[in-house]
Design an enzyme around this catalytic site. Structure first.
Site, PDB file in Angstrom:
ATOM      1  N   TYR A   1      -1.747  -1.023 -11.904  1.00  0.00           N
ATOM      2  CA  TYR A   1      -3.071  -0.981 -11.946  1.00  0.00           C
ATOM      3  C   TYR A   1      -3.458  -0.369 -13.205  1.00  0.00           C
ATOM      4  CZ  TYR A   1      -2.550  -2.516  -7.105  1.00  0.00           C
ATOM      5  OH  TYR A   1      -2.122  -3.211  -5.957  1.00  0.00           O
TER       6      TYR A   1
ATOM      7  N   ARG B   1      -8.009   4.068 -14.401  1.00  0.00           N
ATOM      8  CA  ARG B   1      -7.922   4.554 -13.137  1.00  0.00           C
ATOM      9  C   ARG B   1      -8.778   5.927 -12.875  1.00  0.00           C
ATOM     10  NH1 ARG B   1      -3.870   5.567 -10.649  1.00  0.00           N
ATOM     11  NH2 ARG B   1      -4.626   4.667  -8.715  1.00  0.00           N
TER      12      ARG B   1
ATOM     13  N   CYS C   1     -16.576   6.228 -26.220  1.00  0.00           N
ATOM     14  CA  CYS C   1     -17.990   6.738 -25.919  1.00  0.00           C
ATOM     15  C   CYS C   1     -18.620   6.695 -24.526  1.00  0.00           C
ATOM     16  CB  CYS C   1     -18.929   6.403 -26.848  1.00  0.00           C
ATOM     17  SG  CYS C   1     -18.390   6.611 -28.711  1.00  0.00           S
ATOM     18  N   GLU C   2     -17.876   7.537 -23.570  1.00  0.00           N
ATOM     19  CA  GLU C   2     -18.231   7.562 -22.390  1.00  0.00           C
ATOM     20  C   GLU C   2     -17.934   8.973 -21.684  1.00  0.00           C
ATOM     21  OE1 GLU C   2     -19.818   5.499 -20.282  1.00  0.00           O
ATOM     22  OE2 GLU C   2     -19.758   3.654 -21.630  1.00  0.00           O
TER      23      GLU C   2
ATOM     24  N   TYR D   1     -11.395   5.458 -10.281  1.00  0.00           N
ATOM     25  CA  TYR D   1     -11.004   5.806  -8.791  1.00  0.00           C
ATOM     26  C   TYR D   1     -10.981   7.495  -8.860  1.00  0.00           C
ATOM     27  CZ  TYR D   1      -8.885   1.332  -8.403  1.00  0.00           C
ATOM     28  OH  TYR D   1      -8.512  -0.295  -8.722  1.00  0.00           O
TER      29      TYR D   1
ATOM     30  N   ARG E   1       2.115  -1.414  -6.074  1.00  0.00           N
ATOM     31  CA  ARG E   1       2.280  -0.075  -6.927  1.00  0.00           C
ATOM     32  C   ARG E   1       3.599   0.457  -6.672  1.00  0.00           C
ATOM     33  NH1 ARG E   1      -2.227   3.388  -7.404  1.00  0.00           N
ATOM     34  NH2 ARG E   1      -3.143   2.252  -5.766  1.00  0.00           N
TER      35      ARG E   1
ATOM     36  N   GLU F   1       4.052  -6.725   1.351  1.00  0.00           N
ATOM     37  CA  GLU F   1       3.294  -7.097  -0.090  1.00  0.00           C
ATOM     38  C   GLU F   1       3.293  -5.591  -0.876  1.00  0.00           C
ATOM     39  OE1 GLU F   1      -0.335  -8.233   1.517  1.00  0.00           O
ATOM     40  OE2 GLU F   1       0.439 -10.132   1.755  1.00  0.00           O
ATOM     41  N   PRO F   2       4.302  -5.276  -1.381  1.00  0.00           N
ATOM     42  CA  PRO F   2       4.405  -3.892  -2.276  1.00  0.00           C
ATOM     43  C   PRO F   2       4.028  -4.198  -3.595  1.00  0.00           C
ATOM     44  CG  PRO F   2       6.612  -4.607  -1.872  1.00  0.00           C
ATOM     45  CD  PRO F   2       5.681  -5.406  -1.005  1.00  0.00           C
TER      46      PRO F   2
ATOM     47  N   GLY G   1       0.745  -1.314   0.080  1.00  0.00           N
ATOM     48  CA  GLY G   1       0.059  -0.227  -0.109  1.00  0.00           C
ATOM     49  C   GLY G   1       0.814   1.290   0.111  1.00  0.00           C
TER      50      GLY G   1
HETATM   51  C1  LIG Z   1      -3.616  -4.782  -3.546  1.00  0.00           C
HETATM   52  C2  LIG Z   1      -2.901  -5.491  -2.372  1.00  0.00           C
HETATM   53  C3  LIG Z   1      -1.370  -5.263  -2.063  1.00  0.00           C
HETATM   54  C4  LIG Z   1      -0.683  -4.318  -3.033  1.00  0.00           C
HETATM   55  O1  LIG Z   1      -1.106  -2.953  -2.652  1.00  0.00           O
HETATM   56  P1  LIG Z   1      -0.505  -1.665  -3.361  1.00  0.00           P
HETATM   57  O2  LIG Z   1      -0.982  -0.666  -2.869  1.00  0.00           O
HETATM   58  O3  LIG Z   1      -0.132  -1.869  -4.765  1.00  0.00           O
HETATM   59  O4  LIG Z   1       1.132  -1.647  -2.771  1.00  0.00           O
HETATM   60  C5  LIG Z   1      -0.853  -5.949  -1.007  1.00  0.00           C
HETATM   61  N1  LIG Z   1      -1.600  -6.855  -0.473  1.00  0.00           N
HETATM   62  C6  LIG Z   1      -2.885  -7.072  -0.412  1.00  0.00           C
HETATM   63  C7  LIG Z   1      -3.518  -7.963   0.372  1.00  0.00           C
HETATM   64  C8  LIG Z   1      -3.344  -6.279  -1.530  1.00  0.00           C
HETATM   65  O5  LIG Z   1      -4.924  -6.687  -1.870  1.00  0.00           O
END
Ligand SMILES: *Cc1c(COP(=O)(O)O)cnc(C)c1O
Length: 425
Positions: free
Chosen positions: A378, A319, A349-350, A323, A283, A280-281, A245
């Site tokens: 993404y 995106r 066409c949106e 979002y 983005r 878990e990176p 995240g």
């Molecule tokens: C999407 C997700 C991530 C990655 O998030 P980023 O914002 O891309 O770093 C990590 N863990 C889980 C469980 C996710 O759903």
């Protein structure tokens, strides 16, 4: 945004050593371009920051495959020593195909199917992050049948506000993700009675594009307290999965989290527990390293507004439409042209097919090339063929080398995929 690897040289935008205009001429537009060195450095940055505060064998970087799952990118990232975080059977296959060892793969996701879970349990993954009690029961049953032990972590919802866009927040009570942290002990107690389950981890992931350390710290403090409670109740917790995240620089003014400071905070909050840290990176590894190159199709001057219509659209990069995400757009060639206020839009066409509204942009004309920045994460993974627009080509650049990294899609190949039964014709 301009980065170390995507920047102007003599007023011409370059992706590493390649002139953007040359890439567009060679591969056509719209075109996804990724800077390989950039991706490698981003993946290594996590490793370096954590290696400063804990032994190398006490943490694993598991790249979140959903951000961008191209085999070339996964291979690059695997070569830095990283594993993978996957959220579907398909992503699991992709990670394995790219040579990532099952022992470095974490499986997350709110709705894993029976078939997906069976495959995951057979593989002895590093960890399966479970999202509900029902899922725990299901895994227990499948693992028992397979005569396997499933290593699991409960993904807890710590109820913290990650201060990010509400559509990418995942750690508040009202979000669909995770198990209420207050229910965790009771569920671990249940898991302990399941013979085919080894509940050795706790996982948390509070959202995406997070630019502040404080919400992470709050979430990890709650997790640390939970780990202590669990241990006091006889649970052998050996792993904490701290999620992903971490945000990127979407706006010039954005100040992303410093990874050294983040790693130190993780050590301060969780270090005393002596757990293995999984992160878990997604983005932050690929986001800034990719752009979409796109040509101006036409400039439409209305009574109220000027629209710059480019050949990339929401089907290529959804995106902004989905979002309200901000993606800065920059010209491939810096010029002294007068700046004008315009909306930069796609041809689909949106009404929501808009990239930027009310931008001050150098006057554009048909054929000019622009780059939509921060499109590495993404982007292509969410693209579609809406309006029968073939998916954009994807190119990887390293220094002055470039290569197509996904088979070209054409209108013909799209039509060829349709089937017309005899009784329709
Ligand atoms: C999407 C997700 C991530 C990655 O998030 P980023 O914002 O891309 O770093 C990590 N863990 C889980 C469980 C996710 O759903």
């Amino acid at each position: 945004m301009i980065t170390k690897h995507i920047k102007y040289k003599k007023n011409k935008l370059h992706i590493e050593g390649m002139d953007a205009e040359k890439l567009a001429e060679k591969y056509g537009t719209p075109l996804y371009c990724y800077a390989a060195t950039h991706i490698k450095e981003n993946a290594e940055a996590y490793k370096k920051a954590f290696a400063k505060v804990m032994p190398k064998n006490r943490f694993t970087v598991c790249y979140a495959v959903k951000a961008n799952s191209n085999q070339s990118l996964l291979t690059l990232i695997r070569k830095t020593g990283a594993g993978a975080d996957v959220v579907s059977g398909g992503e699991l296959q992709r990670a394995l195909t790219a040579g990532i060892a099952p022992q470095k793969i974490v499986y997350s996701g709110v709705g894993k199917s029976e078939k997906e879970l069976t495959a995951a349990i057979k593989l002895d993954l590093l960890q399966i992050n479970i999202e509900s009690e029902v899922e725990l029961e299901r895994i227990s049953r499948i693992a028992q049948k397979l005569r396997k032990t499933a290593r699991i972590a409960l993904r807890v919802n710590p109820d913290v506000d990650a201060k990010t866009h509400h559509k990418i927040s995942t750690g508040k009570k009202e979000d669909k993700f995770g198990i209420d942290i207050g229910d965790a002990l009771r569920i671990y107690n249940r898991a302990k009675k399941m013979p085919a389950i080894a509940a050795t981890g706790v996982a948390v992931h509070i959202g995406s594009q997070i630019l502040h350390i404080a919400p992470y710290k709050r979430a990890y403090q709650r997790v640390a307290k939970l780990v202590k409670d669990l241990r006091n109740n006889g649970h052998a917790i050996t792993t904490v999965d701290i999620g992903g995240g971490i945000g990127i620089r979407q706006h010039e003014k954005d100040m992303p989290i410093n990874l050294d400071a983040y790693a130190k905070m993780v050590r301060d909050v969780l270090g005393a527990l002596d757990v293995h840290i999984v992160m878990e990176p997604g983005r932050s590894i690929v986001g800034e390293a990719g752009v979409v190159l796109s040509r101006v199709v036409s400039v439409k001057k209305g009574h109220h507004k000027t629209f710059v219509i480019i050949d990339a659209a929401m089907n290529d990069l959804v995106r902004p439409a989905m979002y309200d995400a901000y993606h800065a757009i920059i010209p491939a060639k810096k010029s002294a042209r007068r700046r004008m206020t315009c909306d930069i839009v796609g041809p689909v066409c949106e009404t929501s097919d808009v990239f930027l509204k009310g931008e001050k942009f150098p006057a554009m004309q048909a054929g000019d090339l622009v780059a939509i920045t921060c499109a590495g994460a993404y982007g292509t993974v969410m693209s579609s063929t809406y309006n029968t627009r073939p998916r954009a080509n994807e190119v990887l650049v390293k220094g002055t080398k470039s290569a197509l990294i996904r088979k070209e899609e054409t209108v013909r190949s799209l039509i060829a995929a349709d089937i017309v039964p005899k009784w329709v014709a």
